[in-house]
Design an enzyme around this catalytic site. Sequence first.
Site, mmCIF file in Angstrom:
data_model
loop_
_atom_site.group_PDB
_atom_site.id
_atom_site.type_symbol
_atom_site.label_atom_id
_atom_site.label_comp_id
_atom_site.label_asym_id
_atom_site.label_seq_id
_atom_site.Cartn_x
_atom_site.Cartn_y
_atom_site.Cartn_z
ATOM 1 N N SER A 83 4.279 12.007 18.614
ATOM 2 C CA SER A 83 3.229 11.494 17.635
ATOM 3 C C SER A 83 2.410 12.201 16.959
ATOM 4 C CB SER A 83 2.821 9.879 18.479
ATOM 5 O OG SER A 83 2.294 10.657 18.854
ATOM 6 N N ASN A 87 -1.584 4.713 28.132
ATOM 7 C CA ASN A 87 -1.385 3.783 27.908
ATOM 8 C C ASN A 87 -2.466 2.367 27.575
ATOM 9 O OD1 ASN A 87 1.428 4.253 27.892
ATOM 10 N ND2 ASN A 87 1.291 2.723 30.265
ATOM 11 N N HIS A 124 4.276 -22.897 -15.693
ATOM 12 C CA HIS A 124 5.310 -22.122 -16.408
ATOM 13 C C HIS A 124 5.953 -21.427 -17.442
ATOM 14 C CE1 HIS A 124 6.735 -26.220 -13.997
ATOM 15 N NE2 HIS A 124 5.702 -27.122 -14.859
ATOM 16 N N SER A 181 4.728 7.231 -22.213
ATOM 17 C CA SER A 181 5.729 7.779 -22.237
ATOM 18 C C SER A 181 6.197 9.340 -22.912
ATOM 19 C CB SER A 181 6.617 6.790 -23.485
ATOM 20 O OG SER A 181 7.754 7.307 -23.289
ATOM 21 N N LYS A 228 3.076 4.206 -27.214
ATOM 22 C CA LYS A 228 3.547 3.241 -26.017
ATOM 23 C C LYS A 228 1.874 4.412 -24.659
ATOM 24 C CE LYS A 228 6.696 1.024 -23.629
ATOM 25 N NZ LYS A 228 7.335 1.828 -23.016
ATOM 26 N N ASN A 246 1.293 2.522 -21.321
ATOM 27 C CA ASN A 246 1.775 1.313 -19.915
ATOM 28 C C ASN A 246 1.209 1.453 -19.373
ATOM 29 O OD1 ASN A 246 4.247 1.158 -21.687
ATOM 30 N ND2 ASN A 246 4.420 3.633 -20.468
ATOM 31 N N GLU A 265 1.274 -1.961 -12.787
ATOM 32 C CA GLU A 265 3.595 -1.602 -12.212
ATOM 33 C C GLU A 265 3.104 -0.916 -10.603
ATOM 34 O OE1 GLU A 265 5.724 -1.271 -15.504
ATOM 35 O OE2 GLU A 265 4.079 -0.453 -15.766
ATOM 36 N N TYR A 289 4.003 -1.512 28.401
ATOM 37 C CA TYR A 289 4.225 -0.510 27.886
ATOM 38 C C TYR A 289 5.702 0.120 27.884
ATOM 39 C CZ TYR A 289 3.513 3.752 24.947
ATOM 40 O OH TYR A 289 3.992 4.429 23.556
ATOM 41 N N LYS A 293 1.947 3.272 14.824
ATOM 42 C CA LYS A 293 0.866 3.492 14.034
ATOM 43 C C LYS A 293 1.431 3.771 12.777
ATOM 44 C CE LYS A 293 -0.132 5.620 18.397
ATOM 45 N NZ LYS A 293 1.142 4.891 18.552
HETATM 46 N N1 ARG Z 1 1.815 8.269 22.077
HETATM 47 C C1 ARG Z 1 1.961 7.187 22.767
HETATM 48 C C2 ARG Z 1 1.906 5.468 21.821
HETATM 49 O O1 ARG Z 1 1.428 6.023 20.381
HETATM 50 C C3 ARG Z 1 0.854 7.415 23.675
HETATM 51 C C4 ARG Z 1 0.466 6.907 24.590
HETATM 52 C C5 ARG Z 1 2.069 7.114 25.531
HETATM 53 N N2 ARG Z 1 2.460 6.784 26.965
HETATM 54 C C6 ARG Z 1 3.319 6.413 27.585
HETATM 55 N N3 ARG Z 1 3.833 6.104 28.661
HETATM 56 N N4 ARG Z 1 4.658 7.608 27.191
HETATM 57 O O2 ARG Z 1 2.849 4.766 22.061
#
Ligand code: ARG
Length: 458
Positions: free
Chosen positions: A23, A110, A156, A277, A283, A285, A290, A317, A325
Amino acid sequence: MAKMWDARFSKEENARVNDFNSSIRFDSRMFREDIEGSVAHVTMLGRQGIIGEDEAAKIADALKTIRDDIESGALPIDPEAEDIHMFVEEVLTARIGDAGKKLHTARSRNDQVALDIRLYLRREIGEIRSLLRVLLGTVADLAEKYAGAVMPGYTHLQRAQPVTFGHYVLAYAQMFLRDDGRLAEIAKHVNISPLGSGALAATTHPIDRHLTAELLGMDGVTENSLDGVSDRDFAAELIFALSLIMTHLSRFSEEIILWCSGEFAFVELDDAFSTGSSIMPQKKNPDIAELVRGKTGRVYGDLIALLTVLKGIPLAYNKDMQEDKEAVFDAIDTAKICLELFSSMLGTMTVRTDRLRQAASGGFINATDCADYLAKKGLPFRDAYRVSGKIVAWCAENGGTLESLPLDVYRQFSPLFDEDVYDAVDLDNCVNRRTVWGGPSMESVKRQIALVRAAISE
Ligand code: ARG
């Protein structure tokens, strides 16, 4: 690369698995919060005598240097790392050796990640609230400038009754004030520390959770370790609040898109907030409006993504939760840029009061006032309503407006009409006599502006 947890493994991870699992690409943006949490944790470990106070201080100092080095670019984030938590800890241990290995005592990733995300959202909520305040200030300025600019209000999308441009935009101020209040509430849910929940069952070490919470400026600690590591309600609440902000911005955008069409021509956007445009030279815009309208859909998507991640996972967890995220970060990034650009676009927009009045004058939007005139003279409102409707039909067929219809024609419909009818159907009077609380009169608009200004200076 060897993993910190590889003690029970006999093979290296498959490279694709490493990528899939990692991650770091999106959670490295939490490096400040990760280090802030770790510094608090290690300070507590030292004070509780779980590790030496000198070791704690050494770790905390090294962590701060790591933060500074990431900030300055001296320490590039390793894209191969599993996540920001592992990266920081690995660098720490590489820099200070064995002491670094004590940081993770009485902690799990966690509860660490659950804390980091709360700290991160806490800061972002503050920034989003500032952006909302800028927007509210811009709306208040517009309302002040055009407090008396009569325009049609619609139902309306048909011209209905007269209001002013000031009153119109202040409706949006109310929405943004509610958005701000919602964020303030969510900030309270966010600012509770889960640290000490451990992996799921807390710890046997004599930690002091209240101390870490206090060091982090948090308002309290979570009450159940299983919930502490698996709760992401606050993130879902935040994306919902952002979704509503986007809903409000999107409705406002839709109005602006209509208003800058040749058909309405109520406003003109500044050149810096319009695009041309590639083929049609004439134009101009309203792309910003938008895009704000379009990006609303993606924030809703983020909300559904997170709710769906959470709906099927057992306590505590599960790796699914790593998916929280990207959803919440994307919603934040999107809402922030939209708030910022929308405010600037609004602040530089030209309002054509002549066009507003022209639209207000042509559509019998004072027909209710004509009926109210008769009702005030004693005619039951339903009968007054019929008389006014007949007069409108007559004008539509024979040409004319309620403002210009001769008194003898008025009298053909009811003997109650007198010279003062012109006063009653005058558009400025129609607006300013609506002195009811919350109405469009100048007095009411000024009161609303004062409320907005007071709220943003709090
Ligand atoms: N990168 C993990 C997350 O965003 C961190 C927690 C990882 N925990 C685990 N038991 N693998 O959730």
